[in-house]
Scaffold this motif. Structure first.
Motif, PDB file in Angstrom:
ATOM      1  N   TYR A   7       0.829  -1.203   0.000  1.00  0.00           N
ATOM      2  CA  TYR A   7       0.000   0.000   0.000  1.00  0.00           C
ATOM      3  C   TYR A   7       0.869   1.261   0.000  1.00  0.00           C
ATOM      4  N   GLY A   8       2.048   1.172   0.615  1.00  0.00           N
ATOM      5  CA  GLY A   8       2.953   2.314   0.600  1.00  0.00           C
ATOM      6  C   GLY A   8       3.425   2.645  -0.809  1.00  0.00           C
ATOM      7  N   ALA A   9       3.791   1.621  -1.577  1.00  0.00           N
ATOM      8  CA  ALA A   9       4.205   1.841  -2.966  1.00  0.00           C
ATOM      9  C   ALA A   9       3.063   2.440  -3.781  1.00  0.00           C
ATOM     10  N   LYS A  10       1.843   1.919  -3.584  1.00  0.00           N
ATOM     11  CA  LYS A  10       0.678   2.456  -4.297  1.00  0.00           C
ATOM     12  C   LYS A  10       0.412   3.901  -3.889  1.00  0.00           C
ATOM     13  N   HIS A  11       0.609   4.194  -2.600  1.00  0.00           N
ATOM     14  CA  HIS A  11       0.422   5.559  -2.111  1.00  0.00           C
ATOM     15  C   HIS A  11       1.368   6.521  -2.835  1.00  0.00           C
ATOM     16  N   TYR A  12       2.633   6.132  -2.970  1.00  0.00           N
ATOM     17  CA  TYR A  12       3.598   7.004  -3.631  1.00  0.00           C
ATOM     18  C   TYR A  12       3.327   7.111  -5.131  1.00  0.00           C
ATOM     19  N   VAL A  13       2.825   6.041  -5.756  1.00  0.00           N
ATOM     20  CA  VAL A  13       2.443   6.122  -7.168  1.00  0.00           C
ATOM     21  C   VAL A  13       1.323   7.135  -7.349  1.00  0.00           C
ATOM     22  N   ASP A  14       0.311   7.057  -6.499  1.00  0.00           N
ATOM     23  CA  ASP A  14      -0.818   7.989  -6.588  1.00  0.00           C
ATOM     24  C   ASP A  14      -0.363   9.425  -6.360  1.00  0.00           C
ATOM     25  N   GLU A  15       0.501   9.634  -5.361  1.00  0.00           N
ATOM     26  CA  GLU A  15       0.991  10.982  -5.077  1.00  0.00           C
ATOM     27  C   GLU A  15       1.844  11.510  -6.229  1.00  0.00           C
ATOM     28  N   THR A  16       2.608  10.622  -6.864  1.00  0.00           N
ATOM     29  CA  THR A  16       3.447  11.028  -7.990  1.00  0.00           C
ATOM     30  C   THR A  16       2.598  11.448  -9.180  1.00  0.00           C
ATOM     31  N   ILE A  17       1.548  10.692  -9.466  1.00  0.00           N
ATOM     32  CA  ILE A  17       0.674  11.015 -10.594  1.00  0.00           C
ATOM     33  C   ILE A  17      -0.077  12.326 -10.347  1.00  0.00           C
ATOM     34  N   LYS A  18      -0.433  12.615  -9.099  1.00  0.00           N
ATOM     35  CA  LYS A  18      -1.145  13.852  -8.775  1.00  0.00           C
ATOM     36  C   LYS A  18      -0.234  15.071  -8.871  1.00  0.00           C
ATOM     37  N   ASP A  19       1.064  14.886  -8.648  1.00  0.00           N
ATOM     38  CA  ASP A  19       2.018  15.999  -8.620  1.00  0.00           C
ATOM     39  C   ASP A  19       2.427  16.365 -10.046  1.00  0.00           C
ATOM     40  N   GLU A  20       2.119  17.592 -10.470  1.00  0.00           N
ATOM     41  CA  GLU A  20       2.425  18.015 -11.834  1.00  0.00           C
ATOM     42  C   GLU A  20       3.930  18.043 -12.106  1.00  0.00           C
ATOM     43  N   SER A  21       4.726  18.221 -11.074  1.00  0.00           N
ATOM     44  CA  SER A  21       6.179  18.263 -11.259  1.00  0.00           C
ATOM     45  C   SER A  21       6.778  16.869 -11.392  1.00  0.00           C
ATOM     46  N   LEU A  22       6.172  15.870 -10.734  1.00  0.00           N
ATOM     47  CA  LEU A  22       6.711  14.515 -10.768  1.00  0.00           C
ATOM     48  C   LEU A  22       6.138  13.691 -11.914  1.00  0.00           C
ATOM     49  N   ARG A  23       4.975  14.093 -12.427  1.00  0.00           N
ATOM     50  CA  ARG A  23       4.302  13.308 -13.458  1.00  0.00           C
ATOM     51  C   ARG A  23       5.146  13.117 -14.715  1.00  0.00           C
ATOM     52  N   PRO A  24       5.850  14.137 -15.220  1.00  0.00           N
ATOM     53  CA  PRO A  24       6.687  13.910 -16.415  1.00  0.00           C
ATOM     54  C   PRO A  24       7.804  12.900 -16.173  1.00  0.00           C
ATOM     55  N   ILE A  25       8.426  12.941 -14.992  1.00  0.00           N
ATOM     56  CA  ILE A  25       9.519  12.012 -14.689  1.00  0.00           C
ATOM     57  C   ILE A  25       8.975  10.595 -14.605  1.00  0.00           C
ATOM     58  N   PHE A  26       7.825  10.452 -13.962  1.00  0.00           N
ATOM     59  CA  PHE A  26       7.183   9.151 -13.857  1.00  0.00           C
ATOM     60  C   PHE A  26       6.834   8.608 -15.244  1.00  0.00           C
ATOM     61  N   THR A  27       6.383   9.465 -16.139  1.00  0.00           N
ATOM     62  CA  THR A  27       6.019   9.037 -17.492  1.00  0.00           C
ATOM     63  C   THR A  27       7.233   8.525 -18.253  1.00  0.00           C
ATOM     64  N   VAL A  28       8.361   9.201 -18.113  1.00  0.00           N
ATOM     65  CA  VAL A  28       9.588   8.739 -18.769  1.00  0.00           C
ATOM     66  C   VAL A  28       9.975   7.356 -18.242  1.00  0.00           C
ATOM     67  N   ALA A  29       9.853   7.151 -16.933  1.00  0.00           N
ATOM     68  CA  ALA A  29      10.176   5.850 -16.335  1.00  0.00           C
ATOM     69  C   ALA A  29       9.242   4.757 -16.860  1.00  0.00           C
ATOM     70  N   VAL A  30       7.957   5.086 -17.022  1.00  0.00           N
ATOM     71  CA  VAL A  30       7.003   4.108 -17.555  1.00  0.00           C
ATOM     72  C   VAL A  30       7.389   3.695 -18.966  1.00  0.00           C
ATOM     73  N   VAL A  31       7.829   4.658 -19.769  1.00  0.00           N
ATOM     74  CA  VAL A  31       8.270   4.346 -21.134  1.00  0.00           C
ATOM     75  C   VAL A  31       9.466   3.400 -21.111  1.00  0.00           C
ATOM     76  N   TYR A  32      10.424   3.675 -20.220  1.00  0.00           N
ATOM     77  CA  TYR A  32      11.580   2.780 -20.098  1.00  0.00           C
ATOM     78  C   TYR A  32      11.145   1.379 -19.666  1.00  0.00           C
ATOM     79  N   THR A  33      10.182   1.303 -18.768  1.00  0.00           N
ATOM     80  CA  THR A  33       9.694  -0.002 -18.319  1.00  0.00           C
ATOM     81  C   THR A  33       9.082  -0.779 -19.474  1.00  0.00           C
TER      82      THR A  33
END
Length: 299
Positions: A98-124
């Motif tokens: 649940y902690g990992a899911k919590h941080y995923v949700d917080e990352t997606i909500k954060d406009e500053s972190l969302r682009p970085i998360f998207t790049v990581a998803v592409v690499y995955t």
């Protein structure tokens, strides 16, 4: 930087590539990599940390209910140890999951972190397709040995022992999930341009390490699947066998497999996802990736 410390060093930029200004280089040299210390589980009863106390309350309640049921039914034997062990294991998995899911949700909500998360998803996604990986490897520039990863945190000689230990733990919890080769490759892709954009060494290390984790995620998932199969097999053998020595060996194998699964899946996911929230200049890093990849401006 002091002698003997493991620290970040700026690149010796080639003449044909972007180079940071003297001011940027001085700024970067003055920013040693000091990651957030500790295990990151503070404010346990705060609403934003419900992923910690809710599983504890749930499985603690299950254990207490089991104790009362044992008294009412007058059950004897060592069954309570098994119940306590099961509640502890499931509680730990829930906290980290649940902690990992919590941080995923917080990352997606954060406009500053969302682009970085998207790049990581592409690499995955790229890493899961072996044909794409092979095609990309043919187009990559030759490996440049200048892009070396830091060997560890920057620790000054006068720091107390407790601070040294916490820094080493912090370094390990963010870097243990990818190899130095993977992190070096990500630095090869981004370090020079990020330095030119005045991104601090601390934030460069977090981003490149985060992308390295995304590239090797498939390997960790494969390991976790293999461990799950092993756990299922050892559990079935323990239930079906009539030989005490085999039942004991299967039980031990199940216990070891559980710890491997906890680390390789749940603990890895938790610390990988929480690392982005340690960025010092989230807005600056987000602007860099939006400028580098224009489609991210729409995210």
């Amino acid at each position: 930087m002091h002698d003997g410390a493991s620290h970040y060093e700026l690149l010796d930029h080639p003449s044909d590539g972007p180079s940071p200004t003297d001011e940027a280089m001085d700024r970067a040299r003055g920013r040693p990599i000091q990651l957030a210390s500790g295990l990151g589980l503070q404010r346990v009863f705060h609403a934003s940390d419900a992923y910690v106390w809710k599983p504890i309350a749930l499985w603690g309640g299950v254990f207490v209910a089991g104790c009362f049921a044992r008294r009412l039914l007058q059950v004897r034997g060592a069954g309570m140890m098994g119940l306590a062990s099961a509640c502890f294991r499931l509680g730990m998995m829930d906290v980290l999951g649940y902690g990992a899911k919590h941080y995923v949700d917080e990352t997606i909500k954060d406009e500053s972190l969302r682009p970085i998360f998207t790049v990581a998803v592409v690499y995955t996604r790229i890493a899961r397709d072996t044909h794409k990986v092979a095609a990309i490897l043919h187009t990559l520039p030759q490996y440049d040995p200048r892009y070396v990863t830091p060997r560890g945190p920057d620790i000054t000689p006068d720091e107390p022992l407790s601070s040294r230990i916490l820094q080493q733990i912090s370094w390990w919890k963010y870097h243990a999930w990818s190899s130095p080769t993977d992190r070096t490759y990500m630095r090869h892709c981004y370090q020079q341009e990020m330095e030119a954009a005045h991104i601090s060494p601390h934030d460069i290390d977090i981003c490149t390490t985060y992308f390295a984790h995304a590239v090797v995620m498939k390997k960790w998932d494969t390991l976790s699947t293999a461990v799950l199969i092993n756990m299922a097999g050892s559990f079935v053998v323990e239930l079906c066998t009539t030989r005490p020595w085999l039942a004991k060996a299967s039980s031990r194998l199940f216990d070891y497999s559980w710890w491997i699964l906890l680390v390789s899946s749940h603990l890895r996911s938790y610390y990988s996802m929480s690392s982005l929230h340690g960025l010092e200049d989230k807005a600056g890093v987000a602007m860099f990736f939006r400028n580098k990849y224009p489609p991210l401006r729409e995210i």
